[in-house]
Design a protein around this motif. Structure first.
Motif, short mmCIF file in Angstrom:
data_model
loop_
_atom_site.label_atom_id
_atom_site.label_comp_id
_atom_site.label_asym_id
_atom_site.label_seq_id
_atom_site.Cartn_x
_atom_site.Cartn_y
_atom_site.Cartn_z
N ARG A 246 39.93 28.51 47.31
CA ARG A 246 39.78 28.70 48.76
C ARG A 246 38.78 29.80 49.09
N THR A 247 38.53 30.69 48.12
CA THR A 247 37.63 31.82 48.37
C THR A 247 36.86 32.15 47.09
N PHE A 248 35.84 32.97 47.27
CA PHE A 248 35.19 33.62 46.13
C PHE A 248 34.64 34.95 46.60
N LYS A 249 34.50 35.87 45.66
CA LYS A 249 33.87 37.15 45.95
C LYS A 249 32.53 37.18 45.25
N GLY B 262 25.38 46.32 45.17
CA GLY B 262 26.77 46.75 45.04
C GLY B 262 27.68 46.23 46.13
N THR B 263 27.10 45.69 47.20
CA THR B 263 27.91 45.13 48.28
C THR B 263 28.73 43.95 47.77
N VAL B 264 29.98 43.86 48.19
CA VAL B 264 30.87 42.76 47.81
C VAL B 264 31.30 42.03 49.08
N LEU B 265 31.18 40.70 49.05
CA LEU B 265 31.60 39.85 50.15
C LEU B 265 32.71 38.92 49.70
N LEU B 266 33.64 38.64 50.59
CA LEU B 266 34.68 37.64 50.36
C LEU B 266 34.30 36.43 51.22
N LEU C 136 26.18 37.92 42.14
CA LEU C 136 27.02 37.47 41.05
C LEU C 136 28.40 37.16 41.61
N ILE C 137 28.93 35.99 41.30
CA ILE C 137 30.30 35.67 41.71
C ILE C 137 31.23 36.40 40.77
N MET D 239 33.57 29.73 33.25
CA MET D 239 32.42 28.90 33.29
C MET D 239 31.22 29.76 33.69
N LYS D 240 30.09 29.45 33.13
CA LYS D 240 28.89 30.19 33.44
C LYS D 240 27.85 29.23 33.98
N GLY D 241 27.04 29.68 34.90
CA GLY D 241 25.99 28.84 35.46
C GLY D 241 25.23 29.60 36.52
#
Length: 94
Positions: free
Chosen positions: A67-70, A52-56, A86-87, A1-3
């Protein structure tokens, strides 16, 4: 899905003060404390708060769906106070 998801909030604080919290990693530390019914935890996966940082991001127990997303920071403009993420895994539960 995009949004996309955008949120605007008006405050009487100076933009530079708000950006001190939102522009880096401090927001990830504060959000679970301020709205624990929305997000239970935000963990640094990689990076230093810049592009470039990625969070959980974890939702609280009992939340339906994922339950999660990055999310990955793809743009940070400190002059205009703009951050885009960006997810890259998981998603929101609506």
């Amino acid at each position: 899905m995009k949004g996309s998801l955008c949120h605007e909030y008006e405050t009487e604080l100076p933009a530079a003060d708000v950006w001190e919290v939102y522009g880096g990693l401090l927001a990830g530390q504060l959000v679970p404390q301020l709205v624990p019914v929305v997000y239970s935890k935000v963990e640094l996966v990689e990076g230093d708060g810049g592009v470039g940082t990625v969070l959980l991001v974890s939702f609280p127990p009992g939340t339906l769906g994922s339950r999660t997303f990055k999310e990955k920071f793809i743009k940070i403009d400190n002059e205009n106070y703009v951050k885009e993420a960006l997810i890259i895994e998981g998603g929101f539960n609506f």
